[in-house]
Motif scaffolding. Structure first.
Motif, PDB file in Angstrom:
ATOM      1  N   UNK A   1      17.945 117.265   0.946  1.00  0.00           N
ATOM      2  CA  UNK A   1      17.970 116.397   2.125  1.00  0.00           C
ATOM      3  C   UNK A   1      18.996 116.963   3.098  1.00  0.00           C
ATOM      4  N   UNK A   2      18.536 117.419   4.228  1.00  0.00           N
ATOM      5  CA  UNK A   2      19.397 118.089   5.202  1.00  0.00           C
ATOM      6  C   UNK A   2      20.438 117.155   5.813  1.00  0.00           C
ATOM      7  N   UNK A   3      20.119 115.882   5.942  1.00  0.00           N
ATOM      8  CA  UNK A   3      21.036 114.955   6.615  1.00  0.00           C
ATOM      9  C   UNK A   3      22.387 114.846   5.922  1.00  0.00           C
ATOM     10  N   UNK A   4      22.418 114.974   4.594  1.00  0.00           N
ATOM     11  CA  UNK A   4      23.686 114.888   3.863  1.00  0.00           C
ATOM     12  C   UNK A   4      23.903 116.039   2.880  1.00  0.00           C
ATOM     13  N   UNK A   5      22.964 116.980   2.832  1.00  0.00           N
ATOM     14  CA  UNK A   5      23.099 118.130   1.952  1.00  0.00           C
ATOM     15  C   UNK A   5      22.890 117.823   0.480  1.00  0.00           C
ATOM     16  N   UNK A   6      22.313 116.672   0.179  1.00  0.00           N
ATOM     17  CA  UNK A   6      22.119 116.250  -1.210  1.00  0.00           C
ATOM     18  C   UNK A   6      20.950 117.009  -1.839  1.00  0.00           C
ATOM     19  N   UNK A   7      21.168 117.491  -3.050  1.00  0.00           N
ATOM     20  CA  UNK A   7      20.155 118.261  -3.776  1.00  0.00           C
ATOM     21  C   UNK A   7      19.842 117.559  -5.091  1.00  0.00           C
ATOM     22  N   UNK A   8      18.560 117.480  -5.404  1.00  0.00           N
ATOM     23  CA  UNK A   8      18.098 116.963  -6.689  1.00  0.00           C
ATOM     24  C   UNK A   8      17.179 118.014  -7.293  1.00  0.00           C
ATOM     25  N   UNK A   9      17.408 118.362  -8.550  1.00  0.00           N
ATOM     26  CA  UNK A   9      16.527 119.268  -9.276  1.00  0.00           C
ATOM     27  C   UNK A   9      15.670 118.456 -10.229  1.00  0.00           C
ATOM     28  N   UNK A  10      14.379 118.683 -10.176  1.00  0.00           N
ATOM     29  CA  UNK A  10      13.446 118.008 -11.080  1.00  0.00           C
ATOM     30  C   UNK A  10      12.683 119.042 -11.882  1.00  0.00           C
ATOM     31  N   UNK A  11      12.366 118.674 -13.107  1.00  0.00           N
ATOM     32  CA  UNK A  11      11.500 119.490 -13.943  1.00  0.00           C
ATOM     33  C   UNK A  11      10.071 119.054 -13.672  1.00  0.00           C
ATOM     34  N   UNK A  12       9.254 119.983 -13.224  1.00  0.00           N
ATOM     35  CA  UNK A  12       7.847 119.670 -12.972  1.00  0.00           C
ATOM     36  C   UNK A  12       7.105 119.790 -14.299  1.00  0.00           C
ATOM     37  N   UNK A  13       6.601 118.667 -14.793  1.00  0.00           N
ATOM     38  CA  UNK A  13       5.935 118.710 -16.099  1.00  0.00           C
ATOM     39  C   UNK A  13       4.637 119.513 -16.056  1.00  0.00           C
ATOM     40  N   UNK A  14       4.295 120.076 -17.185  1.00  0.00           N
ATOM     41  CA  UNK A  14       3.046 120.820 -17.284  1.00  0.00           C
ATOM     42  C   UNK A  14       2.553 120.736 -18.709  1.00  0.00           C
ATOM     43  N   UNK A  15       1.327 120.720 -18.971  1.00  0.00           N
ATOM     44  CA  UNK A  15       0.223 120.884 -18.030  1.00  0.00           C
ATOM     45  C   UNK A  15      -0.098 119.600 -17.276  1.00  0.00           C
ATOM     46  N   UNK A  16       0.406 118.446 -17.718  1.00  0.00           N
ATOM     47  CA  UNK A  16       0.107 117.176 -17.053  1.00  0.00           C
ATOM     48  C   UNK A  16       1.080 116.877 -15.928  1.00  0.00           C
ATOM     49  N   UNK A  17       1.081 115.619 -15.513  1.00  0.00           N
ATOM     50  CA  UNK A  17       1.915 115.184 -14.395  1.00  0.00           C
ATOM     51  C   UNK A  17       2.976 114.171 -14.838  1.00  0.00           C
ATOM     52  N   UNK A  18       2.835 113.664 -16.054  1.00  0.00           N
ATOM     53  CA  UNK A  18       3.729 112.609 -16.536  1.00  0.00           C
ATOM     54  C   UNK A  18       5.109 113.159 -16.886  1.00  0.00           C
ATOM     55  N   UNK A  19       6.148 112.518 -16.330  1.00  0.00           N
ATOM     56  CA  UNK A  19       7.528 112.931 -16.602  1.00  0.00           C
ATOM     57  C   UNK A  19       7.995 112.308 -17.921  1.00  0.00           C
ATOM     58  N   UNK A  20       8.951 112.959 -18.560  1.00  0.00           N
ATOM     59  CA  UNK A  20       9.535 112.381 -19.771  1.00  0.00           C
ATOM     60  C   UNK A  20      10.386 111.182 -19.370  1.00  0.00           C
ATOM     61  N   UNK A  21      10.601 110.275 -20.304  1.00  0.00           N
ATOM     62  CA  UNK A  21      11.414 109.107 -20.017  1.00  0.00           C
ATOM     63  C   UNK A  21      12.843 109.520 -19.676  1.00  0.00           C
TER      64      UNK A  21
END
Length: 85
Positions: free
Chosen positions: A49-69
């Protein structure tokens, strides 16, 4: 209740079927942009987010789309700590 509010409520409920697509849409609504290194970026995706420089890293699940809890809980915690939700 607008789409952003609904998305925040859903994340706060920590559903077991929360998807990367939902997380991505929520982050876009919160002003983040998605950055990848192209087709060889692997499963880590950076949201910035450029407005405050905040970065979030996410793991993109594969082969599906469902994230782990665990990943869903981590996303919720970081957004709460930052005051976004």
């Amino acid at each position: 209740m607008n789409q952003l509010e609904k998305a925040i409520v859903r994340l706060k409920l920590l559903p077991k079927d929360y998807t990367y697509s939902e997380a991505r849409a929520l982050l876009f609504r919160l002003g983040f942009n998605e950055y990848t290194k192209g087709k060889t970026s692997g499963s880590r995706v950076k949201f910035y987010r450029a407005s405050d420089g905040f970065i979030i890293l996410l793991h993109k699940p594969h082969p599906g789309d469902q994230m782990s809890l665990g990943a869903t809980k981590a996303l919720k915690a970081v957004l709460e700590r930052n005051g976004d939700i």
